[in-house]
Every structure is written in structure tokens, then in C-alpha cells.
Write a protein that holds these residues in place. Structure first.
Motif, PDB file in Angstrom:
ATOM      1  N   GLU A 129       0.849  -1.185   0.000  1.00 22.30           N
ATOM      2  CA  GLU A 129       0.000   0.000   0.000  1.00 22.30           C
ATOM      3  C   GLU A 129       0.886   1.236   0.000  1.00 22.30           C
ATOM      4  OE1 GLU A 129      -3.441   2.262   2.657  1.00 22.30           O
ATOM      5  OE2 GLU A 129      -2.539   0.409   3.406  1.00 22.30           O
ATOM      6  N   ILE A 130       0.666   2.099  -0.978  1.00 24.56           N
ATOM      7  CA  ILE A 130       1.307   3.408  -0.986  1.00 24.56           C
ATOM      8  C   ILE A 130       0.190   4.449  -0.968  1.00 24.56           C
ATOM      9  CG2 ILE A 130       3.413   2.594  -2.096  1.00 24.56           C
ATOM     10  CD1 ILE A 130       2.438   3.787  -4.734  1.00 24.56           C
ATOM     11  N   LEU A 136      -1.268  -5.795  -5.268  1.00 22.75           N
ATOM     12  CA  LEU A 136      -1.338  -7.161  -4.753  1.00 22.75           C
ATOM     13  C   LEU A 136      -0.352  -7.997  -5.555  1.00 22.75           C
ATOM     14  CD1 LEU A 136      -5.231  -7.582  -4.473  1.00 22.75           C
ATOM     15  CD2 LEU A 136      -3.630  -6.572  -2.838  1.00 22.75           C
ATOM     16  N   LYS A 137       0.754  -8.351  -4.938  1.00 26.05           N
ATOM     17  CA  LYS A 137       1.821  -9.067  -5.634  1.00 26.05           C
ATOM     18  C   LYS A 137       1.536 -10.561  -5.614  1.00 26.05           C
ATOM     19  CE  LYS A 137       6.796  -9.621  -5.836  1.00 26.05           C
ATOM     20  NZ  LYS A 137       8.073  -9.307  -5.186  1.00 26.05           N
ATOM     21  N   LEU A 138       1.652 -11.168  -6.793  1.00 25.58           N
ATOM     22  CA  LEU A 138       1.424 -12.600  -6.941  1.00 25.58           C
ATOM     23  C   LEU A 138       2.742 -13.355  -6.823  1.00 25.58           C
ATOM     24  CD1 LEU A 138      -0.921 -12.419 -10.052  1.00 25.58           C
ATOM     25  CD2 LEU A 138      -1.587 -12.573  -7.662  1.00 25.58           C
ATOM     26  N   LYS A 139       2.677 -14.601  -6.412  1.00 24.53           N
ATOM     27  CA  LYS A 139       3.871 -15.432  -6.305  1.00 24.53           C
ATOM     28  C   LYS A 139       4.513 -15.666  -7.668  1.00 24.53           C
ATOM     29  CE  LYS A 139       2.490 -17.753  -2.077  1.00 24.53           C
ATOM     30  NZ  LYS A 139       1.999 -18.991  -1.451  1.00 24.53           N
ATOM     31  N   THR A 140       3.748 -15.530  -8.728  1.00 23.80           N
ATOM     32  CA  THR A 140       4.273 -15.715 -10.081  1.00 23.80           C
ATOM     33  C   THR A 140       5.025 -14.485 -10.587  1.00 23.80           C
ATOM     34  OG1 THR A 140       2.176 -14.971 -11.018  1.00 23.80           O
ATOM     35  CG2 THR A 140       2.486 -17.355 -10.738  1.00 23.80           C
ATOM     36  N   GLY A 141       5.005 -13.391  -9.812  1.00 22.91           N
ATOM     37  CA  GLY A 141       5.749 -12.200 -10.192  1.00 22.91           C
ATOM     38  C   GLY A 141       4.886 -11.044 -10.659  1.00 22.91           C
ATOM     39  N   GLY A 142       3.673 -11.300 -11.079  1.00 17.58           N
ATOM     40  CA  GLY A 142       2.784 -10.237 -11.523  1.00 17.58           C
ATOM     41  C   GLY A 142       2.152  -9.519 -10.344  1.00 17.58           C
ATOM     42  N   LEU A 161      -9.341  -6.756   2.570  1.00 19.21           N
ATOM     43  CA  LEU A 161      -7.933  -7.043   2.308  1.00 19.21           C
ATOM     44  C   LEU A 161      -7.205  -7.497   3.575  1.00 19.21           C
ATOM     45  CD1 LEU A 161      -6.015  -7.048  -0.083  1.00 19.21           C
ATOM     46  CD2 LEU A 161      -5.413  -4.697   0.475  1.00 19.21           C
ATOM     47  N   ASN A 162      -7.494  -6.875   4.698  1.00 13.58           N
ATOM     48  CA  ASN A 162      -6.898  -7.297   5.971  1.00 13.58           C
ATOM     49  C   ASN A 162      -7.319  -8.706   6.347  1.00 13.58           C
ATOM     50  OD1 ASN A 162      -5.440  -4.951   6.359  1.00 13.58           O
ATOM     51  ND2 ASN A 162      -7.061  -3.964   7.536  1.00 13.58           N
ATOM     52  N   SER A 163      -8.582  -9.017   6.100  1.00 16.33           N
ATOM     53  CA  SER A 163      -9.090 -10.354   6.387  1.00 16.33           C
ATOM     54  C   SER A 163      -8.366 -11.403   5.538  1.00 16.33           C
ATOM     55  CB  SER A 163     -10.589 -10.399   6.121  1.00 16.33           C
ATOM     56  OG  SER A 163     -11.079 -11.699   6.199  1.00 16.33           O
ATOM     57  N   ILE A 164      -8.187 -11.110   4.267  1.00 11.67           N
ATOM     58  CA  ILE A 164      -7.476 -12.029   3.363  1.00 11.67           C
ATOM     59  C   ILE A 164      -6.023 -12.168   3.809  1.00 11.67           C
ATOM     60  CG2 ILE A 164      -6.637 -12.320   0.989  1.00 11.67           C
ATOM     61  CD1 ILE A 164      -9.248 -10.835   0.121  1.00 11.67           C
ATOM     62  N   VAL A 174       3.104  -1.295   4.120  1.00 14.48           N
ATOM     63  CA  VAL A 174       2.415  -0.009   4.062  1.00 14.48           C
ATOM     64  C   VAL A 174       3.479   1.079   4.033  1.00 14.48           C
ATOM     65  CG1 VAL A 174       0.787   1.546   5.201  1.00 14.48           C
ATOM     66  CG2 VAL A 174       0.455  -0.932   5.327  1.00 14.48           C
ATOM     67  N   GLU A 175       3.549   1.792   2.922  1.00 13.42           N
ATOM     68  CA  GLU A 175       4.522   2.866   2.748  1.00 13.42           C
ATOM     69  C   GLU A 175       3.795   4.078   2.174  1.00 13.42           C
ATOM     70  OE1 GLU A 175       8.340   1.841   1.027  1.00 13.42           O
ATOM     71  OE2 GLU A 175       7.818  -0.274   1.253  1.00 13.42           O
TER      72      GLU A 175
END
Length: 181
Positions: A129-130, A136-142, A161-164, A174-175
Motif C-alpha cells: 500500500e502506498i 497485490l503481488k502474486l507469487k508468479t511475479g505479476g 484485504l486485511n481479512s485475506i 504499508v509505505e
């Protein structure tokens, strides 16, 4: 929860710059370039010191000091232009196209110009979060780019989002003061 929004050139640019600022290889490359340019000017200054050519000594010392101070500014703008040209070429067909995100029980369903995709929450690596975005970064890189300004009810989205994140043990970054430097 369902979110619909469009992405523009600047949205992709912010994501690219954020990702680059968090990539150690790129940060090392930028530091190395800055050091090499500055060191070269100082080395030429020393070289001409041995030949007693004062005008070249002072010139290269001056260029070395200028590059020490101003090269990072030049480099920041250079990278920004580079990424902007890359985005214009690569994502030109995705600008201003409606994208839909549907947060289901076990996955996120995306629907955009390229089609429909279901992404399991377990495929997420981290949330970033900026000030103006969620990535939302995926493990596949996207990544999934979500502009905050285009979310109708941001508080419900944050709760979702916090729940997930808690359920799937995702790293939350968070930046809110992040800027491209």
C-alpha cells in the motif's frame, strides 16, 4: 466485494517505479552507475594533477562534484522516462479499459480486456500500500494494481484485504510516504 475501475498510463508507471525501487538488483545498478560516473571524473582530475594542468584538474573536480550531487536526479528522471516508454509500448491496449475485481470466498476473479481469471488467495505473496495505490503481488511475479481513488468504499475494501492477509498470512507493506527517488 466487487470493484470496477480503469487504469491509465500513470497507474502502470507508479507500479513499475514502486517495483523497481524494491528490486535490489536495480538499486545496486543505480548505485554502481552513480559511483562509476563520479569516480571517473575524480580519477581524471588526479590524472591531470600528475601533469600539473590546473584548468583540467579544476574542471574534472567540478564535474565530479556536480555528478556527485546531481547524477541521482538525472538518473531518477532517466529511469522514469525509460519505464514510461516501456509502458506506452507494452500496455497501450490496456489504458482506459474497464477492469473488474470480484473478491470471492477463496479467490479473486479478474475480468478485463484479456479475459477472465481466477486467482486463489494462496497465490498472493504480499500486499503493498502506498499513498494512492494497492499492489497485490502474486507469487508468479505479476501484480494487481488497484487505484485507491477509484474504489467507492475504501473502508470495506481495507477490511476485506486485511481479512485475506490474516487468513493467508500475507506480508503487508504499508509505505504511505513512498516516492520515486
Amino acid at each position: 466485494m466487487k470493484i470496477q475501475y480503469t487504469l491509465n498510463e500513470n497507474d502502470f508507471l507508479e507500479h513499475q517505479l514502486f517495483t523497481a525501487s524494491k528490486t535490489e538488483r536495480i538499486n545496486k545498478q543505480r548505485r554502481k552507475s552513480w559511483i562509476m560516473v563520479t569516480f571517473s571524473f575524480f580519477a581524471f582530475s588526479v590524472l591531470f594533477f600528475n601533469k600539473e594542468n590546473k584548468s583540467l584538474i579544476y574542471s574534472f573536480l567540478g564535474f565530479g562534484i556536480i555528478s556527485l550531487i546531481f547524477y541521482p536526479i538525472y538518473q531518477r528522471n532517466h529511469y522514469k522516462r525509460h519505464y514510461l516508454n516501456f509502458i506506452k509500448e507494452t500496455y497501450k491496449n490496456r489504458f482506459n479499459e474497464t477492469a473488474t475485481l470480484l473478491f470471492d470466498e477463496d479467490y479473486i476473479e479478474t475480468n478485463d480486456l484479456s479475459g477472465e481469471t481466477k486467482i486463489k488467495y494462496s497465490a498472493l505473496e504480499e500486499t503493498n500500500e502506498i499513498k494512492d495505490y494497492y499492489f497485490l503481488k502474486l507469487k508468479t511475479g505479476g501484480s494487481i494494481i488497484i487505484p485507491k481513488s477509484r474504489i467507492d468504499n475504501i473502508e470495506i475494501f481495507k477490511l476485506q484485504l486485511n481479512s485475506i492477509s490474516e487468513k493467508y498470512n500475507l506480508k503487508n507493506n504499508v509505505e504511505l510516504n513512498w516516492k520515486w527517488k
